[in-house]
Design a protein around this motif. Structure first.
Motif, PDB file in Angstrom:
ATOM      1  N   PHE A 423       0.859  -1.186   0.000  1.00 36.71           N
ATOM      2  CA  PHE A 423       0.000   0.000   0.000  1.00 36.71           C
ATOM      3  C   PHE A 423       0.894   1.234   0.000  1.00 36.71           C
ATOM      4  O   PHE A 423       2.109   1.140   0.129  1.00 36.71           O
ATOM      5  N   GLY A 424       0.266   2.386  -0.170  1.00 34.69           N
ATOM      6  CA  GLY A 424       1.046   3.621  -0.188  1.00 34.69           C
ATOM      7  C   GLY A 424       1.094   4.230   1.192  1.00 34.69           C
ATOM      8  O   GLY A 424       0.105   4.229   1.919  1.00 34.69           O
ATOM      9  N   TRP A 425       2.253   4.723   1.562  1.00 34.47           N
ATOM     10  CA  TRP A 425       2.404   5.359   2.878  1.00 34.47           C
ATOM     11  C   TRP A 425       3.122   6.684   2.675  1.00 34.47           C
ATOM     12  O   TRP A 425       4.162   6.748   2.012  1.00 34.47           O
ATOM     13  N   LEU A 426       2.558   7.725   3.247  1.00 36.13           N
ATOM     14  CA  LEU A 426       3.247   9.013   3.192  1.00 36.13           C
ATOM     15  C   LEU A 426       3.330   9.562   4.611  1.00 36.13           C
ATOM     16  O   LEU A 426       2.301   9.896   5.206  1.00 36.13           O
ATOM     17  N   GLY A 427       4.523   9.569   5.144  1.00 29.49           N
ATOM     18  CA  GLY A 427       4.724  10.086   6.496  1.00 29.49           C
ATOM     19  C   GLY A 427       4.917  11.585   6.486  1.00 29.49           C
ATOM     20  O   GLY A 427       4.781  12.229   5.448  1.00 29.49           O
ATOM     21  N   GLN A 428       5.235  12.123   7.660  1.00 27.67           N
ATOM     22  CA  GLN A 428       5.399  13.574   7.724  1.00 27.67           C
ATOM     23  C   GLN A 428       6.706  14.021   7.101  1.00 27.67           C
ATOM     24  O   GLN A 428       6.870  15.179   6.758  1.00 27.67           O
ATOM     25  N   LYS A 429       7.653  13.089   7.008  1.00 24.41           N
ATOM     26  CA  LYS A 429       8.904  13.422   6.335  1.00 24.41           C
ATOM     27  C   LYS A 429       8.901  12.701   5.007  1.00 24.41           C
ATOM     28  O   LYS A 429       8.539  11.529   4.944  1.00 24.41           O
ATOM     29  N   GLY A 430       9.280  13.382   3.950  1.00 26.07           N
ATOM     30  CA  GLY A 430       9.461  12.686   2.692  1.00 26.07           C
ATOM     31  C   GLY A 430      10.696  11.824   2.832  1.00 26.07           C
ATOM     32  O   GLY A 430      11.452  11.968   3.769  1.00 26.07           O
ATOM     33  N   PHE A 431      10.883  10.935   1.901  1.00 27.47           N
ATOM     34  CA  PHE A 431      12.014  10.021   2.018  1.00 27.47           C
ATOM     35  C   PHE A 431      12.705   9.931   0.677  1.00 27.47           C
ATOM     36  O   PHE A 431      12.071   9.667  -0.338  1.00 27.47           O
ATOM     37  N   LEU A 432      13.961  10.215   0.642  1.00 27.02           N
ATOM     38  CA  LEU A 432      14.676  10.056  -0.617  1.00 27.02           C
ATOM     39  C   LEU A 432      16.033   9.449  -0.373  1.00 27.02           C
ATOM     40  O   LEU A 432      16.599   9.571   0.718  1.00 27.02           O
ATOM     41  N   VAL A 433      16.537   8.742  -1.379  1.00 26.77           N
ATOM     42  CA  VAL A 433      17.857   8.137  -1.268  1.00 26.77           C
ATOM     43  C   VAL A 433      18.826   8.897  -2.159  1.00 26.77           C
ATOM     44  O   VAL A 433      18.411   9.577  -3.094  1.00 26.77           O
ATOM     45  N   HIS A 434      20.092   8.762  -1.835  1.00 26.05           N
ATOM     46  CA  HIS A 434      21.160   9.306  -2.659  1.00 26.05           C
ATOM     47  C   HIS A 434      21.082   8.635  -4.017  1.00 26.05           C
ATOM     48  O   HIS A 434      21.173   7.422  -4.098  1.00 26.05           O
ATOM     49  N   GLY A 435      20.897   9.380  -5.069  1.00 26.94           N
ATOM     50  CA  GLY A 435      20.821   8.739  -6.364  1.00 26.94           C
ATOM     51  C   GLY A 435      19.960   9.579  -7.277  1.00 26.94           C
ATOM     52  O   GLY A 435      19.630  10.725  -6.965  1.00 26.94           O
ATOM     53  N   THR A 436      19.563   8.993  -8.394  1.00 23.14           N
ATOM     54  CA  THR A 436      18.815   9.745  -9.381  1.00 23.14           C
ATOM     55  C   THR A 436      17.328   9.730  -9.042  1.00 23.14           C
ATOM     56  O   THR A 436      16.892   8.998  -8.162  1.00 23.14           O
ATOM     57  N   TRP A 437      16.577  10.530  -9.801  1.00 17.86           N
ATOM     58  CA  TRP A 437      15.111  10.515  -9.642  1.00 17.86           C
ATOM     59  C   TRP A 437      14.583   9.119  -9.925  1.00 17.86           C
ATOM     60  O   TRP A 437      13.724   8.606  -9.206  1.00 17.86           O
ATOM     61  N   ALA A 438      15.141   8.503 -10.979  1.00 18.99           N
ATOM     62  CA  ALA A 438      14.675   7.166 -11.354  1.00 18.99           C
ATOM     63  C   ALA A 438      14.973   6.165 -10.239  1.00 18.99           C
ATOM     64  O   ALA A 438      14.114   5.356  -9.876  1.00 18.99           O
ATOM     65  N   ASP A 439      16.180   6.249  -9.649  1.00 20.39           N
ATOM     66  CA  ASP A 439      16.517   5.350  -8.527  1.00 20.39           C
ATOM     67  C   ASP A 439      15.481   5.480  -7.427  1.00 20.39           C
ATOM     68  O   ASP A 439      15.049   4.493  -6.834  1.00 20.39           O
ATOM     69  N   ASN A 440      15.125   6.721  -7.156  1.00 18.79           N
ATOM     70  CA  ASN A 440      14.220   6.980  -6.048  1.00 18.79           C
ATOM     71  C   ASN A 440      12.836   6.396  -6.289  1.00 18.79           C
ATOM     72  O   ASN A 440      12.197   5.911  -5.365  1.00 18.79           O
ATOM     73  N   LEU A 441      12.393   6.460  -7.539  1.00 16.98           N
ATOM     74  CA  LEU A 441      11.060   5.922  -7.815  1.00 16.98           C
ATOM     75  C   LEU A 441      11.069   4.412  -7.975  1.00 16.98           C
ATOM     76  O   LEU A 441      10.119   3.731  -7.597  1.00 16.98           O
ATOM     77  N   ARG A 442      12.182   3.905  -8.524  1.00 20.35           N
ATOM     78  CA  ARG A 442      12.252   2.437  -8.718  1.00 20.35           C
ATOM     79  C   ARG A 442      12.487   1.704  -7.411  1.00 20.35           C
ATOM     80  O   ARG A 442      12.429   0.480  -7.358  1.00 20.35           O
ATOM     81  N   LEU A 443      12.774   2.449  -6.375  1.00 22.81           N
ATOM     82  CA  LEU A 443      12.958   1.847  -5.063  1.00 22.81           C
ATOM     83  C   LEU A 443      11.737   1.013  -4.681  1.00 22.81           C
ATOM     84  O   LEU A 443      11.852  -0.083  -4.139  1.00 22.81           O
ATOM     85  N   THR A 444      10.562   1.547  -4.951  1.00 23.74           N
ATOM     86  CA  THR A 444       9.351   0.809  -4.610  1.00 23.74           C
ATOM     87  C   THR A 444       8.702   0.160  -5.824  1.00 23.74           C
ATOM     88  O   THR A 444       7.898  -0.741  -5.669  1.00 23.74           O
ATOM     89  N   PRO A 446      10.367  -1.376  -8.938  1.00 21.07           N
ATOM     90  CA  PRO A 446      11.612  -1.614  -9.673  1.00 21.07           C
ATOM     91  C   PRO A 446      11.420  -1.761 -11.182  1.00 21.07           C
ATOM     92  O   PRO A 446      12.362  -1.524 -11.932  1.00 21.07           O
ATOM     93  N   ASP A 447      10.228  -2.140 -11.629  1.00 21.76           N
ATOM     94  CA  ASP A 447      10.055  -2.414 -13.057  1.00 21.76           C
ATOM     95  C   ASP A 447       9.445  -1.246 -13.821  1.00 21.76           C
ATOM     96  O   ASP A 447       9.112  -1.382 -14.995  1.00 21.76           O
ATOM     97  N   ALA A 448       9.306  -0.099 -13.173  1.00 25.30           N
ATOM     98  CA  ALA A 448       8.627   1.025 -13.827  1.00 25.30           C
ATOM     99  C   ALA A 448       9.422   1.516 -15.037  1.00 25.30           C
ATOM    100  O   ALA A 448      10.652   1.546 -15.016  1.00 25.30           O
ATOM    101  N   SER A 449       8.705   1.896 -16.076  1.00 24.21           N
ATOM    102  CA  SER A 449       9.361   2.407 -17.285  1.00 24.21           C
ATOM    103  C   SER A 449       9.726   3.871 -17.081  1.00 24.21           C
ATOM    104  O   SER A 449       9.184   4.552 -16.212  1.00 24.21           O
ATOM    105  N   ASP A 450      10.639   4.356 -17.925  1.00 23.10           N
ATOM    106  CA  ASP A 450      11.045   5.760 -17.851  1.00 23.10           C
ATOM    107  C   ASP A 450       9.846   6.682 -18.033  1.00 23.10           C
ATOM    108  O   ASP A 450       9.708   7.689 -17.347  1.00 23.10           O
ATOM    109  N   VAL A 451       8.993   6.301 -18.966  1.00 24.89           N
ATOM    110  CA  VAL A 451       7.836   7.145 -19.272  1.00 24.89           C
ATOM    111  C   VAL A 451       6.934   7.262 -18.052  1.00 24.89           C
ATOM    112  O   VAL A 451       6.482   8.351 -17.677  1.00 24.89           O
TER     113      VAL A 451
END
Lengths: 563, 538
Positions: A423-444, A446-451
């Motif tokens: 499910f989706g969870w959004l806490g009071q702090k956003g969460f990002l990792v060191h890396g690209t925008w794509a890395d950050n989104l593929r974290l949850t 992994p198979d998402a396309s660039d588009v």
């Protein structure tokens, strides 16, 4: 956290090694072979001296012995090198096992318990405390066995050469562990204290540095530095008291080793002179006498090495105590057990979120937060939770997420145990990792396309920001040395939720403390998600968000009612 | 290696302490070697004399000098060892304080850009392990290496006196090779992985901290297992590299030990030549090889220390980088306004970070004494950077700024791992308990802490984590309110507070700040305390 008993820490350390016994055995074997090579080396040295000095044999006739001696030395070096390698391998494997255990524990403890600890402290346990186990497995553990095997081999040989000299060694040898145990018992406890103090002190230092700006603003850097120096110096004085005792153990060892060598040297000397008329002394030759003398320091060397590695043991015990305290804190099974207990009950409706007479008490608190709470949320609805801070909004969300398990009663999310389906969870702090925008989104996802990634970022209004970066979604998120604002980070998290297409989305104060631009984007995004038929449950004080909700519930003092 | 220079200078501030510590180590080593070498000499001597005596020859034998020497060395080794360890560890702990305090001073004087580069995760990593690495450099690296050199020279001198110059040279050649293999060669061969090790660990730490901070989101998405497995692989790779370093160190250790042993064999072999010509006696022939065998003890300490030197150098490099002193501009005092009726005058101010486009330009503001203004702007509008500039944290890249002394509530809530009292009196070290309670009442935390058993001495825990975000914010606000400065800058003072609490505190704030000049900044007017006028930032 309560400190685990030392016995349990030691057992835990032993269990960690259990799967890697082969490597420890290999290290001990090579160490033993190196010890045997050492004995042979000393035999050859004594032999050469005896033949040359007493028998008067010319050096040219001793060349064979010299060559064998050199070969022995090379073999000794080979085994020494191998021993290090095997022991290091062992330690590597053990550390992997320990890290796996801790991570498994984190998963069992869940996000709420994890969120109460400082991420830095948890990371420190996972990285530094596990690293602190290294010396124990790579050095102490094999050496502990070698310090029994090698001295026994030497003792046997000396016994055969001259039993009285062996008795001298034997007399001093058992006294050493005895004294070391006596002194070590005190020192070990103090050593742990030392470990604690040093981590507290470095914590103090870090804390002061972290708040440096604040100290500067109030003009208090000088007094903070003074405080640091004073605390550090007080710590030195206390620690030195400890160390003065701790070092006695090595002094005792040194004393017995020195005295034993001195006694043996004098005994052999007098024996060779024929002054000693009893025992085996009259059979001593320069060969046997010199060999015994050369072997005497080798007899003590493994024990001395072991005492040098004692701090590895202390470090491992100190680190192990903290790790084990963490592992015991939330026994790995509690959460699973809780959810399994409620599993066999009714499955619940696939189109409802249901709370059935749920009671919940925060661990360590006497008063329950919720008592016999009943609630139903229909699939596709947007439900807002309001109420004063501390009223239980977040706790209710945690229960729905499965981050916390109820003491009694039953929660079903679309017929399943909470947290079973993603499910989706959004806490009071956003969460990002060191890396690209794509890395950050593929974290949850992994198979998402660039588009899809690009589209998700646009939906939360980060499109312009990504466009302004050279490599689009493949540019680092925190470019140019500056990270995202709080609002942008939260929007990034929201983009993950868009991308992953979850049925249920839980949000804890999604707009708290945001600028109006981020607020608008988040409102819009939530509206879109709601329109797409997603089930939204969010806590908020925000008026605009309340209007978005199909239902508004007030959570106050453990009660939930319609606003 | 240059990176170590400032830290070595710090360590060598106590030269006599270091020398005395070194002398004690030397005494320990020399006693050990003396004990064995003298015993070897004694046994050989008695063996020869014993045979003569058995053959009926009358020989005088002095047992008291060697016997006494052996006993002396046995005791001096023990005593020297104990004193050496106590004394040198005291030195290490003194250095530990020196280094931390010096580093703190340097960080306090570092440029803002240097400080702002650091995130929380990096702090934890660097400042603990990097400073730890420097603490022990004297005892691990400097002292053993120096003493290995000294004791080797002493043994070579012995060889020269007892044997011959040629043997002494041969001995020096072999031990020099052993020394190089145990020190420089280890350093060169492990420098890179060892240097990288700390960076890898830091990267890993960042990733672990991210994993923990995003644990709720990852868990919701069902990804903690996968992401955790990835972290485990990273850690395992890091350890694999470390095993390589350890193995290299092990081999160097074995080989340098081998060379010491070969050196003893060489001395024995060369000694035989001299013995056969009658240049030396049998006991002397035995003495030197045994003394050389004793060198192994000090040499064995070296490879491990030099294997870690690469990471020590990288620690020093990182500390140097972040503690670079600020230029003059960073230290400039902000003057008071020329006009006595004004609290702050900003003319044509531009705000920018080094190397970036300006965030804000042509900003003008004149604040009369006692006036309260609000500055509104969405996040990203440069509001907090402007506040930093007005407060003097971030020097204006252009323009003139004059203001009265000011108390500044930063947007980030920064509390210390210390008591409530210690956190509050930062704002005003002279504040009485009554004043502290008064200001706590104002921010509605009076009851909260009156209930705590320790009251003002309640420990605020890990970065104030036992407090909720709103509570922590109010403690930070209280701290600023205690400060006697006539000008107060408040950046988002009410973050994390609900509307009711906010308006109650806001009212009391108005009375408390009576007579002071106030600049408040927020993202929306509802988040501002009472103001006389409001400026919008675009």
């Amino acid at each position: 956290m309560t400190a685990p008993e030392q016995r349990n820490v030691r057992r835990w350390l032993t269990e960690l090694a259990a799967g890697n016994r082969r490597w420890v055995q290999g290290a001990v074997l090579t160490g033993t072979l190196a010890g045997i090579a050492t004995i042979v080396q000393m035999v050859l040295l004594a032999r050469i001296v005896h033949l040359g000095v007493i028998e008067g044999i010319a050096v040219s006739e001793l060349m064979d012995l010299f060559i064998v001696l050199v070969i022995t030395l090379v073999i000794r070096a080979l085994f020494q090198g191998l021993q290090t390698r095997l022991a290091a391998q062992c330690s590597k494997r053990v550390r992997r096992t320990a890290r796996r255990q801790i991570h498994r524990h984190w998963q069992a403890a869940g996000p709420v318990a994890m969120g109460q600890e400082s991420a830095g402290a948890l990371a420190r346990e996972w990285i530094d405390h596990v690293e602190a186990l290294h010396g124990y497995y790579a050095r102490f553990l094999p050496q502990m066995q070698l310090s029994v095997i090698v001295p026994l081999l030497i003792l046997a040989l000396v016994f055969w050469l001259d039993w009285l000299a062996a008795v001298f060694l034997l007399l001093s040898a058992p006294l050493i562990p005895l004294f070391m145990a006596l002194v070590g018992m005190g020192a070990e406890k103090l050593n742990q204290q030392h470990f604690e103090t040093i981590s507290r002190l470095s914590g103090q230092f870090l804390d002061k540095v972290r708040g440096l700006t604040t100290l500067q603003l109030f003009g208090q850097t000088e007094s903070a530095a003074d405080l640091l120096a004073r605390r550090s110096d007080r710590y030195r004085v206390v620690t030195m008291k400890t160390l003065k005792i701790a070092f006695l153990s090595s002094a005792v060892l040194e004393f017995f080793a020195s005295v034993a060598i001195a006694v043996i040297a004098i005994y052999i000397g007098f024996g060779l002179l024929g002054y000693i008329t009893f025992g085996p002394a009259d059979e001593l030759t320069l060969f046997t006498g010199l060999l015994i003398l050369l072997l005497a320091p080798e007899f003590f060397q493994p024990l001395r090495t072991l005492s040098q590695y004692y701090h590895d043991r202390a470090a491992a015990l100190g680190a192990g105590t903290e790790i084990l305290a963490r592992l015991q804190d939330y026994p790995a099974s509690t959460l699973q057990v809780k959810s399994e207990q409620s599993a066999p009950a009714t499955a619940g409706s696939p189109s409802l979120i249901t709370l059935d007479s749920v009671s919940f008490t925060h661990p360590g608190e006497a008063k329950p937060w919720f008592r016999d709470l009943n609630l139903q949320i229909e699939k596709g609805h947007a439900v807002a939770l309001t109420g004063p801070s501390g009223g239980g909004k977040s706790t209710l969300l945690y229960l729905l997420a499965g981050f916390l398990a109820p003491d009694s009663g039953e929660i079903r999310v679309f017929g399943q145990v909470p947290g079973k389906a993603a499910f989706g969870w959004l806490g009071q702090k956003g969460f990002l990792v060191h890396g690209t925008w794509a890395d950050n989104l593929r974290l949850t996802s992994p198979d998402a396309s660039d588009v899809a990634i690009d589209a998700a970022l646009r939906r939360v209004g980060l499109g312009d920001l990504v466009d302004s970066r050279e490599d689009g979604i493949y540019s680092p998120v925190s470019d140019q040395g500056r990270g995202l604002s709080g609002g942008q980070a939260r929007r990034l998290s929201l983009a993950r939720i868009f991308l992953a297409d979850y049925d249920l989305i839980l949000l804890d104060e999604p707009t708290a403390g945001l600028d109006s631009a981020s607020e608008i984007y988040i409102l819009e995004s939530l509206r879109k998600l709601s329109q797409a038929g997603k089930t939204l449950v969010f806590s908020t004080h925000h008026h605009a968000l309340l209007t978005l909700a199909d239902r508004v519930l007030t959570v106050d003092d453990g009660e939930v009612y319609h606003a | 290696m240059r990176e170590l220079a400032p830290w070595l200078a710090l360590i060598f501030q106590r030269p006599w302490r270091l020398v005395l510590g070194g002398v004690l180590i030397l005494a320990t080593l020399a006693s050990g070697i003396g004990l064995l070498a003298l015993s070897g000499w004694f046994i050989t001597d008695t063996a020869i004399v014993g045979i003569l005596l058995a053959a009926g020859t009358q020989v005088a034998v002095n047992l008291y000098v060697p016997g006494g020497g052996i006993r002396f060395f046995a005791v001096s080794r023990t005593v020297a060892r104990y004193l050496e360890r106590v004394y040198n560890h005291d030195t290490v702990l003194r250095l530990l304080t020196d280094i931390r305090v010096a580093l703190f001073h340097r960080l306090a004087g570092a440029s803002r850009t240097g400080q702002s580069r650091l995130s929380g995760a990096q702090w934890l990593s660097r400042l603990t392990s990097d400073v730890d690495a420097l603490d022990t450099i004297y005892l691990r690296v400097i002292a053993p290496a120096a003493l290995a050199g000294v004791i080797t020279l002493l043994v070579a001198l012995l060889a020269w006196v007892l044997f011959s110059g040629a043997v002494a040279l041969g001995l020096l050649a072999i031990t020099t090779l052993a020394f190089v293999l145990a020190t420089v060669a280890v350093y060169v061969r492990t420098r890179e992985p060892s240097y990288r090790q700390a960076d890898r660990q830091e990267e890993l730490r960042t990733a672990v901290v991210e994993h923990i901070e995003g644990f709720a989101e990852l868990r919701a998405a069902g990804r903690t297992g996968r992401h955790g497995a990835w972290l485990l692989r990273q850690a395992h790779q890091m350890n694999s590299e470390q095993v390589e370093v350890d193995s290299k160190v092990g081999w160097h250790q074995a080989i340098s030990h081998l060379l010491i042993n070969l050196c003893a064999v060489f001395a024995l072999w060369a000694g035989y030549g001299l013995y056969e010509t009658g240049a030396i006696s049998g006991p002397v022939l035995v003495l030197l090889p045994i003394a050389i065998l004793g060198l192994a003890e000090v040499y064995s300490m070296l490879p491990d220390a030099f294997g870690k030197l690469g990471s020590t150098v990288s620690s020093a490099a990182r500390l140097n980088r972040d503690a670079t002193p600020a230029g003059e501009q960073g230290k400039a005092e902000i003057p008071a306004p020329a006009d006595d009726h004004l609290a702050l005058v900003a003319q044509d101010i531009a705000v920018r970070y080094d190397g970036f486009a300006p965030i804000l330009t042509h900003f003008d503001l004149t604040l009369s004494r006692g006036e309260r203004i609000g500055i509104l702007g969405r996040s990203g509008s440069g509001k907090s950077s402007l506040a930093d500039t007005l407060a003097g944290l971030l020097p204006a890249s252009r323009g003139e700024l004059a203001r009265q002394p000011c108390a500044y509530l930063t947007q980030q809530t920064a509390l210390f791992d210390d008591t409530l009292r210690a956190n509050l009196i930062l704002g005003n070290p002279a504040a009485t308990d009554a004043e502290l309670w008064q200001v706590l009442e104002l921010v509605e935390l009076g009851d909260r802490f009156a209930r705590e058993p320790e009251q003002l001495d309640t420990w605020l825990g890990n970065t104030g984590s036992r407090l909720s975000g709103g509570e922590a914010r109010r403690v930070a606000l209280a701290r600023v309110l205690l400060n006697p400065a006539p000008l107060v800058v408040l950046d988002e003072p009410f973050t994390g507070l609900d509307g009711d609490t906010r308006s109650r505190i806001s009212k009391r704030l108005e009375r408390w700040l009576e007579g002071k000049s106030v600049i408040s900044l927020a993202h929306g007017s509802e988040a501002l305390p009472a103001t006389d006028r409001v400026i919008h930032l675009e």
